[in-house]
Design a protein around this motif. Structure first.
Motif, PDB file in Angstrom:
ATOM      1  N   MET A  53       0.814  -1.214   0.000  1.00 27.66           N
ATOM      2  CA  MET A  53       0.000   0.000   0.000  1.00 27.66           C
ATOM      3  C   MET A  53       0.846   1.261   0.000  1.00 27.66           C
ATOM      4  SD  MET A  53      -3.248  -0.821  -0.073  1.00 27.66           S
ATOM      5  CE  MET A  53      -2.735  -2.045  -1.286  1.00 27.66           C
ATOM      6  N   GLY A  54       2.177   1.113   0.081  1.00 28.14           N
ATOM      7  CA  GLY A  54       3.051   2.276   0.161  1.00 28.14           C
ATOM      8  C   GLY A  54       3.104   3.079  -1.111  1.00 28.14           C
ATOM      9  N   SER A  55       2.914   2.439  -2.231  1.00 30.91           N
ATOM     10  CA  SER A  55       2.867   3.131  -3.518  1.00 30.91           C
ATOM     11  C   SER A  55       1.409   3.240  -3.937  1.00 30.91           C
ATOM     12  CB  SER A  55       3.664   2.364  -4.572  1.00 30.91           C
ATOM     13  OG  SER A  55       3.333   2.807  -5.871  1.00 30.91           O
ATOM     14  N   LYS A  56       0.921   4.458  -4.102  1.00 34.71           N
ATOM     15  CA  LYS A  56      -0.482   4.633  -4.472  1.00 34.71           C
ATOM     16  C   LYS A  56      -0.782   4.017  -5.838  1.00 34.71           C
ATOM     17  CE  LYS A  56      -2.052   8.621  -1.826  1.00 34.71           C
ATOM     18  NZ  LYS A  56      -0.888   9.135  -1.119  1.00 34.71           N
ATOM     19  N   THR A  57       0.178   4.121  -6.751  1.00 33.05           N
ATOM     20  CA  THR A  57      -0.069   3.555  -8.077  1.00 33.05           C
ATOM     21  C   THR A  57      -0.170   2.037  -8.002  1.00 33.05           C
ATOM     22  OG1 THR A  57       2.325   3.665  -8.442  1.00 33.05           O
ATOM     23  CG2 THR A  57       0.985   5.452  -9.325  1.00 33.05           C
ATOM     24  N   GLN A  58       0.742   1.405  -7.263  1.00 27.20           N
ATOM     25  CA  GLN A  58       0.675  -0.048  -7.102  1.00 27.20           C
ATOM     26  C   GLN A  58      -0.583  -0.445  -6.338  1.00 27.20           C
ATOM     27  OE1 GLN A  58       4.044  -1.732  -5.059  1.00 27.20           O
ATOM     28  NE2 GLN A  58       3.055  -3.697  -4.724  1.00 27.20           N
ATOM     29  N   LEU A  95      -9.214   5.551  -2.682  1.00 29.58           N
ATOM     30  CA  LEU A  95      -8.173   6.577  -2.665  1.00 29.58           C
ATOM     31  C   LEU A  95      -6.834   5.996  -2.243  1.00 29.58           C
ATOM     32  CD1 LEU A  95      -9.691   9.811  -1.050  1.00 29.58           C
ATOM     33  CD2 LEU A  95      -8.741   9.565  -3.340  1.00 29.58           C
ATOM     34  N   GLU A  96      -6.822   5.414  -1.034  1.00 32.46           N
ATOM     35  CA  GLU A  96      -5.598   4.848  -0.488  1.00 32.46           C
ATOM     36  C   GLU A  96      -5.951   4.024   0.735  1.00 32.46           C
ATOM     37  OE1 GLU A  96      -2.951   7.855   0.926  1.00 32.46           O
ATOM     38  OE2 GLU A  96      -4.505   8.924   2.028  1.00 32.46           O
ATOM     39  N   MET A  97      -4.969   3.240   1.177  1.00 34.50           N
ATOM     40  CA  MET A  97      -5.132   2.498   2.421  1.00 34.50           C
ATOM     41  C   MET A  97      -4.031   2.939   3.372  1.00 34.50           C
ATOM     42  SD  MET A  97      -5.356  -1.576   3.121  1.00 34.50           S
ATOM     43  CE  MET A  97      -5.684  -2.207   4.770  1.00 34.50           C
ATOM     44  N   ASN A  98      -4.444   3.413   4.545  1.00 32.04           N
ATOM     45  CA  ASN A  98      -3.494   3.817   5.568  1.00 32.04           C
ATOM     46  C   ASN A  98      -3.229   2.640   6.490  1.00 32.04           C
ATOM     47  OD1 ASN A  98      -3.066   6.747   5.035  1.00 32.04           O
ATOM     48  ND2 ASN A  98      -5.280   6.774   5.272  1.00 32.04           N
ATOM     49  N   THR A  99      -1.987   2.184   6.478  1.00 26.48           N
ATOM     50  CA  THR A  99      -1.641   0.945   7.185  1.00 26.48           C
ATOM     51  C   THR A  99      -1.198   1.221   8.613  1.00 26.48           C
ATOM     52  OG1 THR A  99       0.561   1.101   6.179  1.00 26.48           O
ATOM     53  CG2 THR A  99      -1.057  -0.287   5.073  1.00 26.48           C
ATOM     54  N   ARG A 100      -1.978   2.029   9.302  1.00 25.54           N
ATOM     55  CA  ARG A 100      -1.696   2.373  10.701  1.00 25.54           C
ATOM     56  C   ARG A 100      -2.936   3.039  11.280  1.00 25.54           C
ATOM     57  NH1 ARG A 100      -2.983   7.375   8.973  1.00 25.54           N
ATOM     58  NH2 ARG A 100      -1.491   8.206   7.488  1.00 25.54           N
TER      59      ARG A 100
END
Length: 692
Positions: free
Chosen positions: A118-123, A285-290
């Motif tokens: 999840m660190g790369s938004k494109t990936q 949008l994104e996943m925040n892993t915390r």
């Protein structure tokens, strides 16, 4: 992570409010706590509360809280067996998570592999699309057409508004890409950016997930975080009004969030963020892993302690089959040391007093409906130029949304917030706005309803004048109480009793001069025919206004006066009646709006410039502030270079008129100075705390 880990001591690789929050739960579980701190944070409350603390030499985040090697070494030296990353800094850094586990410590979070995914938004978007989660189409900047505008450029490696640019014209694309890449590289160490369609009036909705190592994944509840400035959240709430109104939307959101977690074998607490198009359609949008800044609203409505579950999951404890059902409504606001009316300019300085009336719990949810406060500060704490200027999160939990908003607005309006300028007035005005109360919120809320109106002071002109009168009376009482001679003389005594006592105070909108005298018939104040004095003490003045009693409390710190009353808070600066002569500032001077470091200079001494032309950039509180030419002219003086640190009010340069005279000469005519702070573009580079 194993199924049978037993934790005894946890280090929090963070600072401020989130460190205090994690320590609170750790202590409840009987765990020892370890803090790490920069030199700037040596006396911070979270450091004093920890069982042990380890210094990270330096002040800047890059030298301290972003040094994975130093933090792992600190954990080992302090005897911690687990590391909780908090949010921001290294919390979503897969390399840091791997370094923690390689050192034999327990990582309180998902696996390094899940973080990296999840660190790369494109990936991440490609993974989500493959998992069946709706995503916005990624656009190749090189192939962008006019028909695809507007678009938003985002940093692939991070969020929080950093590396973001909205592009509405193709001609602006090259500059926006360059600026976004530079920000991304500075904030995240990765200049990669991408483009996607920009939804100007979307709603930002996120789902809190919690997953264990045994295959159970909870979608705990959704939060709406649509009211934002600079793509950063300001007001968050649970549940979402939009989801409440849209049949079946919650179930679809929860299913998409569980798919996202399942696609990367997620374990721990996390958040899947979505953007709607104003209807019930939503996109990943994104996943925040915390953990998120806004997790308290979910804790209030569900009764869960998410930090407790993070720690228990890390020990291998399985989740129950299903999460508790939510009840009531919770709203959180972020109280920032910033000036919304000045382009959200962050502020620094000492917080002399921070007191919110009616708070029932700190860093944990109240047992019954009420107010919660999470703050990294106590009275006397300093807001440093190095870190995010958030003072506190204030959370209201009530049976209904209307009750939660009303209670929160009232508590904020009556709070004692003495120190740097804050966004308190804006928060109260938003919470009381008819559109907000109707649930009509989106990411353009602050633009749609005019920022100038929303940021207007809670105390109007009449209230400010009354507050100034009360302050003058309180100051007189203070002088009388501390006088070393003739202390028994009445306040405002004159040998010519017809002449009033005059005191002048400065406000952000000008000056207020108070003229009053104490006659045999009582208080006689110019401009206040219907005001009488009931009581005057150094810290408290009671006035009767048209038959209505009003109480004002007055706190003084140096020349500053902080006046609190039900009419609204007022900050005044006492002016010297006989000021010493000071040197004048040259007309056209560019003054530093705050302490900071010059990070870029795009002009040279002697250059001809035009009004609005960017001249240099100043970094403060991990944000870049563009300093523009205030008018057409010549840059006659340039007093700074890249890397130079400057104090607030320092002269950075001078733009003089194009005349035959010496452009650098000071004619003595005071035409005013210009801070040069460009309010249309604030380049957010916050790396200290999570914001979006």
């Amino acid at each position: 992570m194993t199924d049978h880990t037993t934790l005894t001591s946890v280090l929090v690789a963070n600072r401020g409010e989130i460190a205090r929050r994690v320590f609170r739960t750790a202590r409840d579980l009987g765990l020892e706590t370890v803090a790490v701190h920069s030199d700037a944070d040596a006396d911070a409350p979270y450091v004093a509360e920890a069982d042990a603390a380890v210094r990270l030499p330096g002040g800047a985040p890059a030298d301290t809280y972003l040094r994975a090697d130093l933090i792992v070494d600190a954990a080992l030296r302090a005897g911690a067996d687990a590391v909780h990353p908090g949010y921001g800094f290294l919390s979503e850094n897969a390399g840091f998570a791997q370094a923690v586990t390689d050192a034999g410590l327990t990582w309180i979070g998902p696996s390094p592999r899940a973080i990296a995914a999840m660190g790369s938004k494109t990936q991440a978007k490609r993974l989500m699309a493959a998992a069946g989660v709706p995503v916005l189409t990624e656009i190749d900047p090189a192939a962008l057409t006019e028909a695809e505008l507007p678009v938003i450029i985002k940093a692939s490696a991070g969020g929080g508004g950093r590396g973001m640019r909205i592009v509405r014209a193709l001609a602006d694309l090259p500059g926006a890409l360059a600026a976004a890449r530079a920000e991304a590289a500075s904030a995240f160490g990765d200049p990669t950016v991408f483009c996607e369609p920009y939804l100007a009036t979307g709603r930002h909705i996120e789902v809190q997930i919690l997953a264990d190592a045994h295959g159970t994944v909870w979608a705990v509840g959704e939060r709406e975080c649509s009211i934002q400035r600079r793509h950063q959240k300001v007001v968050e709430e649970a549940p979402s009004p939009l989801v409440e109104w849209s049949p079946g939307m919650r179930e679809r959101l929860f299913e998409a969030a569980r798919k996202a977690a399942g696609a990367i074998d997620y374990v721990g607490a996390g958040t899947v963020e979505f953007l709607t198009d104003g209807s019930d359609r939503f996109f990943f949008l994104e996943m925040n892993t915390r953990l998120q800044v806004e997790h308290p609203v979910t804790e209030c409505t569900t009764g869960l302690d998410l930090v407790r579950w993070q720690l228990r999951v890390a020990e291998g404890t399985p989740l129950p089959p299903s999460p508790p059902a939510p009840h009531g409504h919770a709203i959180e606001v972020r109280l920032y040391a910033e000036d919304p009316a000045a382009g959200w300019q962050p502020q620094s300085g000492t917080v002399h007093r921070l007191h919110v009336p009616g708070v029932l719990a700190e860093f944990t949810s109240p047992a019954t409906h009420g107010l919660r406060l999470d703050s990294g500060l106590t009275d006397g704490s300093a807001v440093s130029i190095h870190y995010d200027p958030m003072l506190a999160k204030v959370i209201s939990w009530a049976p209904t949304r209307t009750e939660a908003a009303r209670a929160l607005a009232t508590a904020l309006a009556r709070a004692e917030v003495h120190g740097p300028t804050t966004n308190r007035d804006l928060l109260v005005n938003v919470l009381r706005h008819p559109a907000f109360l109707a649930g009509d919120t989106d990411t353009a809320f602050l633009d749609r309803h005019r920022l100038a109106t929303l940021a207007a002071p809670l105390a109007g002109p009449d209230a400010s004048r009354l507050s100034a009168l009360a302050t003058a009376l309180a100051d007189a009482a203070h002088r009388r109480a501390t006088a070393r001679a003739l202390a028994t003389l009445p306040s405002g005594w004159r040998n010519v009793p017809s002449q009033p006592q005059r005191t002048t105070y400065a406000t952000r909108d000008g000056e207020i001069t108070v003229a009053y005298r104490l006659a045999r018939t009582g208080l006689v104040a110019e401009g206040h025919d219907d005001v009488s004095l009931t009581r005057a003490a150094p810290g408290r003045v009671v006035l009767e206004v048209a038959g209505v009693r009003r109480t004002f409390t007055v706190a003084r710190h140096g020349t500053e006066r902080y006046v609190d009353s039900p009419l609204g808070p007022v900050t005044l600066t006492a002016l010297d009646r006989f000021p010493a002569p000071v040197s004048q500032v040259a007309p056209g001077s560019l003054l530093a709006p705050m302490p900071g470091t010059v990070v870029r200079v795009d002009a040279a001494r002697g250059d001809e410039v035009i009004a609005g032309q960017p001249l240099l950039w100043l970094e403060a509180m991990k944000m870049q502030h563009r300093i523009d030419a205030p008018a057409d002219g010549v840059l006659s003086e340039l007093a700074v270079t890249v890397g130079q640190q400057v104090d607030v009010g320092a002269v950075l340069g001078v733009v003089s008129e194009r005349t035959g005279a010496d452009p650098g000469a000071n004619t003595g005519e005071d035409t005013g100075a210009n801070t040069g702070a460009h309010t249309g573009e604030k380049t957010d580079e916050k790396i200290s705390e999570e914001s979006v």
